[in-house]
Scaffold this active site. Structure first.
Site, PDB file in Angstrom:
ATOM      1  N   ASN A 110       0.836  -1.194   0.000  1.00 16.25           N
ATOM      2  CA  ASN A 110       0.000   0.000   0.000  1.00 16.25           C
ATOM      3  C   ASN A 110       0.873   1.247   0.000  1.00 16.25           C
ATOM      4  O   ASN A 110       1.990   1.242   0.526  1.00 16.25           O
ATOM      5  CB  ASN A 110      -0.956  -0.007   1.207  1.00 16.25           C
ATOM      6  CG  ASN A 110      -0.360   0.696   2.414  1.00 16.25           C
ATOM      7  OD1 ASN A 110      -0.403   1.933   2.516  1.00 16.25           O
ATOM      8  ND2 ASN A 110       0.208  -0.082   3.330  1.00 16.25           N
ATOM      9  N   PHE A 114      -1.472   8.192   4.538  1.00 17.00           N
ATOM     10  CA  PHE A 114      -2.258   8.787   5.630  1.00 17.00           C
ATOM     11  C   PHE A 114      -3.535   9.480   5.135  1.00 17.00           C
ATOM     12  O   PHE A 114      -3.859  10.594   5.547  1.00 17.00           O
ATOM     13  CB  PHE A 114      -1.409   9.800   6.411  1.00 17.00           C
ATOM     14  CG  PHE A 114      -0.407   9.199   7.358  1.00 17.00           C
ATOM     15  CD1 PHE A 114      -0.428   7.854   7.684  1.00 17.00           C
ATOM     16  CD2 PHE A 114       0.566   9.994   7.945  1.00 17.00           C
ATOM     17  CE1 PHE A 114       0.500   7.297   8.558  1.00 17.00           C
ATOM     18  CE2 PHE A 114       1.500   9.463   8.829  1.00 17.00           C
ATOM     19  CZ  PHE A 114       1.469   8.117   9.132  1.00 17.00           C
ATOM     20  N   SER A 172       5.784   4.934   8.784  1.00 19.78           N
ATOM     21  CA  SER A 172       5.143   4.685   7.497  1.00 19.78           C
ATOM     22  C   SER A 172       6.081   5.129   6.379  1.00 19.78           C
ATOM     23  O   SER A 172       6.633   6.224   6.417  1.00 19.78           O
ATOM     24  CB  SER A 172       3.825   5.459   7.389  1.00 19.78           C
ATOM     25  OG  SER A 172       3.338   5.386   6.055  1.00 19.78           O
ATOM     26  N   ASN A 174       5.129   5.838   3.404  1.00 15.60           N
ATOM     27  CA  ASN A 174       4.325   6.456   2.350  1.00 15.60           C
ATOM     28  C   ASN A 174       4.144   7.959   2.483  1.00 15.60           C
ATOM     29  O   ASN A 174       3.433   8.573   1.688  1.00 15.60           O
ATOM     30  CB  ASN A 174       2.955   5.765   2.287  1.00 15.60           C
ATOM     31  CG  ASN A 174       3.101   4.285   1.997  1.00 15.60           C
ATOM     32  OD1 ASN A 174       3.893   3.894   1.145  1.00 15.60           O
ATOM     33  ND2 ASN A 174       2.360   3.465   2.718  1.00 15.60           N
ATOM     34  N   THR A 175       4.735   8.562   3.494  1.00 16.05           N
ATOM     35  CA  THR A 175       4.788  10.017   3.623  1.00 16.05           C
ATOM     36  C   THR A 175       6.259  10.406   3.558  1.00 16.05           C
ATOM     37  O   THR A 175       7.061   9.973   4.389  1.00 16.05           O
ATOM     38  CB  THR A 175       4.167  10.492   4.952  1.00 16.05           C
ATOM     39  OG1 THR A 175       2.775  10.140   4.966  1.00 16.05           O
ATOM     40  CG2 THR A 175       4.298  12.000   5.102  1.00 16.05           C
ATOM     41  N   LYS A 210       5.538   3.077  17.022  1.00 13.41           N
ATOM     42  CA  LYS A 210       5.596   2.064  15.970  1.00 13.41           C
ATOM     43  C   LYS A 210       6.831   2.299  15.108  1.00 13.41           C
ATOM     44  O   LYS A 210       7.035   3.397  14.597  1.00 13.41           O
ATOM     45  CB  LYS A 210       4.333   2.102  15.105  1.00 13.41           C
ATOM     46  CG  LYS A 210       4.210   0.906  14.152  1.00 13.41           C
ATOM     47  CD  LYS A 210       2.812   0.829  13.567  1.00 13.41           C
ATOM     48  CE  LYS A 210       2.608  -0.467  12.795  1.00 13.41           C
ATOM     49  NZ  LYS A 210       1.215  -0.610  12.320  1.00 13.41           N
ATOM     50  N   ASN A 239       6.206  -1.870  11.407  1.00 14.74           N
ATOM     51  CA  ASN A 239       5.373  -1.370  10.307  1.00 14.74           C
ATOM     52  C   ASN A 239       5.725  -2.148   9.032  1.00 14.74           C
ATOM     53  O   ASN A 239       6.416  -3.159   9.074  1.00 14.74           O
ATOM     54  CB  ASN A 239       5.635   0.139  10.135  1.00 14.74           C
ATOM     55  CG  ASN A 239       4.420   0.879   9.606  1.00 14.74           C
ATOM     56  OD1 ASN A 239       3.694   0.385   8.750  1.00 14.74           O
ATOM     57  ND2 ASN A 239       4.187   2.081  10.114  1.00 14.74           N
TER      58      ASN A 239
END
Length: 352
Positions: A110, A114, A172, A174-175, A210, A239
């Protein structure tokens, strides 16, 4: 898994993954998902950071990003549920498509970024949370924030009154540059602000961190040091990963975070190493690749007090929660453990 659940999963796998995910949330909202209620036995009942849990099986953040299916999730058998991530302001996330099934690998990639309705809307839903359930929130930062570190404290201040715990998510992938906040100096400063906000709540709650599975040995050692100095209540390991080793699915080259079965070994080794570094002084949450009771048991024996899952639900359905609970209880009994706590870290050396 029932015949109807198998049929439903097969149908969901015939459509776009993100649309399928939305339909799964709808099923929970409308009572169509399995709802066995609280699953517990004397062996499964445990505690995490002072929170009493009926069992050690939790739902990882990302499944219910906006806290819209709390009632259904509270009846699904989980010992605890983590929703979010929530950011101060609503944001759409990254462009679609951004969710990919790796069926041959039993994994998921994915790159949501966010996407969520923002802390105000999520706080309103959390205020109406079901009684008796243990619910936490994953705290995030807006992509275009001028001060991402302060975003985590803002979300906690807004939503904290309705939570049992909160998780700082700086892992994460993805940022852009979010993982830079895992560095020692940046993380120490960020956590100081979060803990100050936590202490100012009318009813202070446990705060977790996390972390990513792609940390070097020295980076992991620094995080262990910072976590202990900040007096965090737990660390969630781990994560999603950027590693693509040994994948065969056609979507293996998509950018984003990889979760599911391919992450199991890597995340469990990080978990065991973190357990050794913290010498059992800090509760750990094991997440990454759990697909069955043996996986959950392995995480616990590697050092996890409790576990979380998410991606396996894509392939095994919500009934997997009950299957893991029953299987885990049997494994604990087989090995002579009176409860989950006795098994924590009992086979850690095998993962180091």
């Amino acid at each position: 898994m029932t015949f109807l659940e198998k049929l439903g999963l097969r149908a969901l796998h015939c459509i776009d993954p993100e649309t399928g995910h939305g339909l799964a949330i709808k099923a929970l909202q409308t009572g169509l998902a399995p709802a066995p209620g609280t699953l517990t036995t004397p062996r499964l009942a445990t505690t995490l950071a002072g929170i009493d849990l009926p069992n050690p099986i939790g739902l990882a953040a990302g499944f219910d990003k906006n806290a819209t299916a709390l009632d259904g999730l509270a009846k699904s058998g989980f010992g605890f549920v983590e929703v979010g991530a929530a950011t101060p302001r609503p944001q759409p996330g990254n462009p679609k498509p951004r969710l990919f099934r790796l069926s041959e690998d039993r994994g998921v990639i994915n790159r949501f970024g966010f996407n969520n309705d923002g802390m105000e809307a999520i706080a309103t839903r959390l205020a109406k949370r079901p009684k008796g359930a243990v619910i936490g929130l994953n705290l995030g930062a807006n992509k275009d924030s001028a001060d991402r570190a302060s975003d985590f404290a803002k979300v906690l201040a807004t939503c904290g009154a309705h939570l049992d715990f909160a998780t700082v998510n700086v892992s994460s992938p993805n940022t852009e540059k979010l993982r830079d906040l895992q560095g020692k100096a940046a993380l120490s400063a960020l956590l100081a602000g979060v803990m100050e906000t936590r202490d100012a709540l009318a009813h202070p709650i446990p705060v977790f961190l996390k972390i990513a599975p792609d940390l070097s040995e020295s980076e992991l050692a620094e995080i262990a040091e910072v976590a202990l100095e900040a007096k965090l209540d737990a660390v969630i390991a781990t994560n999603t990963t950027l590693d693509r080793t040994a994948l065969v699915s056609r979507h293996k080259g998509e950018t984003g975070g990889l979760s599911g079965a391919p992450l199991f070994t890597k995340s469990t080794r990080v978990l065991a190493r973190l357990s050794a570094l913290t010498e059992g002084k800090l509760p750990l949450v094991g997440v990454g690749g759990i697909c069955n009771a043996q996986d959950a048991y392995d995480k616990i024996c590697a050092g996890a007090s409790v576990v979380q899952l998410y991606s396996a639900l894509v392939y095994h359905g919500m009934s997997l929660v009950g299957e893991i609970a029953e299987g885990l209880d049997a494994l604990l009994e087989r090995d002579g453990f009176a409860n989950v706590a006795e098994a924590v870290g009992s086979k850690r050396e095998a993962w180091l």
